[in-house]
Design an enzyme around this catalytic site. Structure first.
Site, PDB file in Angstrom:
ATOM      1  N   LYS A  17       0.809  -1.219   0.000  1.00 43.81           N
ATOM      2  CA  LYS A  17       0.000   0.000   0.000  1.00 43.81           C
ATOM      3  C   LYS A  17       0.844   1.271   0.000  1.00 43.81           C
ATOM      4  O   LYS A  17       0.625   2.172  -0.801  1.00 43.81           O
ATOM      5  CB  LYS A  17      -0.818  -0.027   1.298  1.00 43.81           C
ATOM      6  CG  LYS A  17      -2.182   0.465   1.225  1.00 43.81           C
ATOM      7  CD  LYS A  17      -3.015   0.100   2.473  1.00 43.81           C
ATOM      8  CE  LYS A  17      -2.312  -0.454   3.670  1.00 43.81           C
ATOM      9  NZ  LYS A  17      -2.045   0.475   4.748  1.00 43.81           N
ATOM     10  N   ARG A  93      -9.148   3.136   9.745  1.00 45.16           N
ATOM     11  CA  ARG A  93      -8.729   1.785  10.092  1.00 45.16           C
ATOM     12  C   ARG A  93      -9.767   1.089  10.963  1.00 45.16           C
ATOM     13  O   ARG A  93      -9.602  -0.069  11.290  1.00 45.16           O
ATOM     14  CB  ARG A  93      -7.433   1.884  10.892  1.00 45.16           C
ATOM     15  CG  ARG A  93      -6.270   1.123  10.304  1.00 45.16           C
ATOM     16  CD  ARG A  93      -5.133   1.276  11.301  1.00 45.16           C
ATOM     17  NE  ARG A  93      -3.979   0.536  10.945  1.00 45.16           N
ATOM     18  CZ  ARG A  93      -2.997   0.978  10.193  1.00 45.16           C
ATOM     19  NH1 ARG A  93      -3.074   2.171   9.645  1.00 45.16           N
ATOM     20  NH2 ARG A  93      -1.940   0.235   9.975  1.00 45.16           N
ATOM     21  N   ARG A 130      10.828  -6.390   4.969  1.00 48.61           N
ATOM     22  CA  ARG A 130      10.659  -4.973   4.613  1.00 48.61           C
ATOM     23  C   ARG A 130      11.677  -4.099   5.349  1.00 48.61           C
ATOM     24  O   ARG A 130      11.914  -4.265   6.538  1.00 48.61           O
ATOM     25  CB  ARG A 130       9.235  -4.558   4.990  1.00 48.61           C
ATOM     26  CG  ARG A 130       9.005  -3.067   5.007  1.00 48.61           C
ATOM     27  CD  ARG A 130       7.553  -2.749   4.936  1.00 48.61           C
ATOM     28  NE  ARG A 130       6.880  -2.816   6.219  1.00 48.61           N
ATOM     29  CZ  ARG A 130       5.565  -2.593   6.369  1.00 48.61           C
ATOM     30  NH1 ARG A 130       4.820  -2.327   5.316  1.00 48.61           N
ATOM     31  NH2 ARG A 130       5.022  -2.652   7.556  1.00 48.61           N
ATOM     32  N   ARG A 162      11.539  -1.446  10.590  1.00 52.41           N
ATOM     33  CA  ARG A 162      10.677  -0.722  11.522  1.00 52.41           C
ATOM     34  C   ARG A 162      10.604  -1.439  12.854  1.00 52.41           C
ATOM     35  O   ARG A 162      10.583  -2.668  12.897  1.00 52.41           O
ATOM     36  CB  ARG A 162       9.264  -0.604  10.927  1.00 52.41           C
ATOM     37  CG  ARG A 162       9.109   0.592  10.034  1.00 52.41           C
ATOM     38  CD  ARG A 162       7.820   0.602   9.260  1.00 52.41           C
ATOM     39  NE  ARG A 162       6.646   0.196  10.008  1.00 52.41           N
ATOM     40  CZ  ARG A 162       5.407   0.223   9.515  1.00 52.41           C
ATOM     41  NH1 ARG A 162       5.204   0.656   8.275  1.00 52.41           N
ATOM     42  NH2 ARG A 162       4.381  -0.167  10.235  1.00 52.41           N
ATOM     43  N   ARG A 173      -1.004  -6.879  14.359  1.00 54.99           N
ATOM     44  CA  ARG A 173      -1.572  -5.911  13.397  1.00 54.99           C
ATOM     45  C   ARG A 173      -2.488  -6.608  12.403  1.00 54.99           C
ATOM     46  O   ARG A 173      -3.539  -6.100  12.034  1.00 54.99           O
ATOM     47  CB  ARG A 173      -0.459  -5.156  12.665  1.00 54.99           C
ATOM     48  CG  ARG A 173       0.259  -4.250  13.599  1.00 54.99           C
ATOM     49  CD  ARG A 173       1.113  -3.148  13.064  1.00 54.99           C
ATOM     50  NE  ARG A 173       1.714  -3.172  11.790  1.00 54.99           N
ATOM     51  CZ  ARG A 173       2.947  -3.596  11.524  1.00 54.99           C
ATOM     52  NH1 ARG A 173       3.689  -4.125  12.479  1.00 54.99           N
ATOM     53  NH2 ARG A 173       3.448  -3.493  10.334  1.00 54.99           N
TER      54      ARG A 173
HETATM   55  P1  ADP Z   1       1.077  -0.848   8.773  1.00 54.97           P
HETATM   56  O1  ADP Z   1       0.138  -0.688   7.617  1.00 54.97           O
HETATM   57  O2  ADP Z   1       2.276  -1.664   8.467  1.00 54.97           O
HETATM   58  O3  ADP Z   1       0.414  -1.284  10.065  1.00 54.97           O
HETATM   59  P2  ADP Z   1       1.224   2.068   9.176  1.00 54.97           P
HETATM   60  O4  ADP Z   1       2.449   2.790   8.822  1.00 54.97           O
HETATM   61  O5  ADP Z   1      -0.027   2.370   8.408  1.00 54.97           O
HETATM   62  O6  ADP Z   1       1.663   0.559   9.096  1.00 54.97           O
HETATM   63  O7  ADP Z   1       0.870   2.275  10.732  1.00 54.97           O
HETATM   64  C1  ADP Z   1       1.797   1.983  11.740  1.00 54.97           C
HETATM   65  C2  ADP Z   1       1.101   2.020  13.099  1.00 54.97           C
HETATM   66  O8  ADP Z   1       0.588   3.332  13.352  1.00 54.97           O
HETATM   67  C3  ADP Z   1      -0.114   1.109  13.234  1.00 54.97           C
HETATM   68  O9  ADP Z   1       0.240  -0.220  13.562  1.00 54.97           O
HETATM   69  C4  ADP Z   1      -0.897   1.803  14.347  1.00 54.97           C
HETATM   70  O10 ADP Z   1      -0.320   1.544  15.616  1.00 54.97           O
HETATM   71  C5  ADP Z   1      -0.657   3.278  14.045  1.00 54.97           C
HETATM   72  N1  ADP Z   1      -1.717   3.830  13.163  1.00 54.97           N
HETATM   73  C6  ADP Z   1      -1.557   4.305  11.900  1.00 54.97           C
HETATM   74  N2  ADP Z   1      -2.733   4.722  11.390  1.00 54.97           N
HETATM   75  C7  ADP Z   1      -3.668   4.500  12.352  1.00 54.97           C
HETATM   76  C8  ADP Z   1      -5.080   4.695  12.446  1.00 54.97           C
HETATM   77  N3  ADP Z   1      -5.792   5.204  11.422  1.00 54.97           N
HETATM   78  N4  ADP Z   1      -5.699   4.351  13.604  1.00 54.97           N
HETATM   79  C9  ADP Z   1      -5.015   3.835  14.646  1.00 54.97           C
HETATM   80  N5  ADP Z   1      -3.693   3.622  14.637  1.00 54.97           N
HETATM   81  C10 ADP Z   1      -3.009   3.937  13.506  1.00 54.97           C
END
Ligand code: ADP
Length: 221
Positions: A17, A93, A130, A162, A173
């Site tokens: 994504k 989310r 990754r 990460r 997750r």
């Molecule tokens: P990934 O898709 O690998 O989980 P992201 O970079 O989108 O990674 O997000 C990393 C972390 O940031 C998530 O695991 C969560 O803890 C937090 N996060 C990001 N976006 C949201 C959201 N919309 N609501 C809640 N937590 C979020």
């Protein structure tokens, strides 16, 4: 070029994504708004939000809906997003986040929600290899699972694994995705804005599928 496109890209962690959103944002010249990148920037700044978010992120949990909605609402009010549109990556989310977003965007609604579909079994391996530039977010693939340190080809930043790409956090997750995020497919499917794009193909082919999906959604009539 599609002026003013407002898009959401959904999909499991490791579906590609982030990388595809960066490419789409260049192609359509619209801002890429990644809530994960915004939270990681707060972590680097050492702000109060960053300190709180780091704990949640490292455990693979989700930051609270109210906080996330506030951050996104503020960002969508910036001039670039108001005039050029945006690509939302990582938000919404949860169903409450999606309902809040519907409220925030009543005047300028989202045109298209894309679910970039890659099965769970396939994403696990991708995430463990990754590596990500800590400055610009460019993704790389490690040949093995060792923690090599690289320099980013795009910006010269450090390329690292990460902190939340540990097997435990990844599994948590992915579980949360099934529980909290996959119901959004029904939420957006119900009003006809959802397009499912098959994400199992080379990155270039997936990119072409995404462009075609966005263009079809934005074609008048
Ligand atoms: P990934 O898709 O690998 O989980 P992201 O970079 O989108 O990674 O997000 C990393 C972390 O940031 C998530 O695991 C969560 O803890 C937090 N996060 C990001 N976006 C949201 C959201 N919309 N609501 C809640 N937590 C979020």
């Amino acid at each position: 070029m599609i002026p003013g496109a407002r898009l959401i890209i959904l999909g499991r962690q490791g579906a590609g994504k982030g990388t595809q959103c960066v490419r789409l944002s260049r192609h359509f010249v619209v801002p890429h708004i990644s809530t994960g990148d915004m939270l990681r920037a707060s972590v680097r700044e050492g702000s109060e939000l960053g300190r709180m978010a780091k704990k949640v992120m490292d455990s693979g949990g989700l930051v609270g809906d109210d906080i996330m909605v506030g951050i996104v609402e503020e960002r969508l009010n910036h001039g670039d997003a108001r005039t050029r549109g945006y690509i939302l990556d990582g938000f919404p989310r949860t169903v409450p986040q999606a309902i809040a977003l519907d409220d925030i965007t009543t005047e300028r609604p989202i045109h298209c929600v894309i679910d970039l579909d890659v099965p769970r079994e396939m994403v696990l391996r991708r995430i463990s290899s990754r590596r990500v530039c800590r400055d610009c977010g460019t993704n790389y693939v490690a040949a093995d699972t060792e923690k090599h340190q690289w320099i980013c080809e795009v910006c010269g930043g450090e390329v690292l694994q990460r902190d939340d790409d540990t097997p435990e956090a990844i599994n948590r997750r992915l579980d949360l995705y099934e529980e909290q995020t996959s119901p959004l497919i029904e939420h957006y499917g119900a009003d006809g804005r959802l397009v499912v794009v098959d994400g199992v193909a080379s990155p270039d082919l997936v990119f072409l599928r995404l462009i075609a999906a966005v263009e079809a959604a934005r074609r008048p009539g």
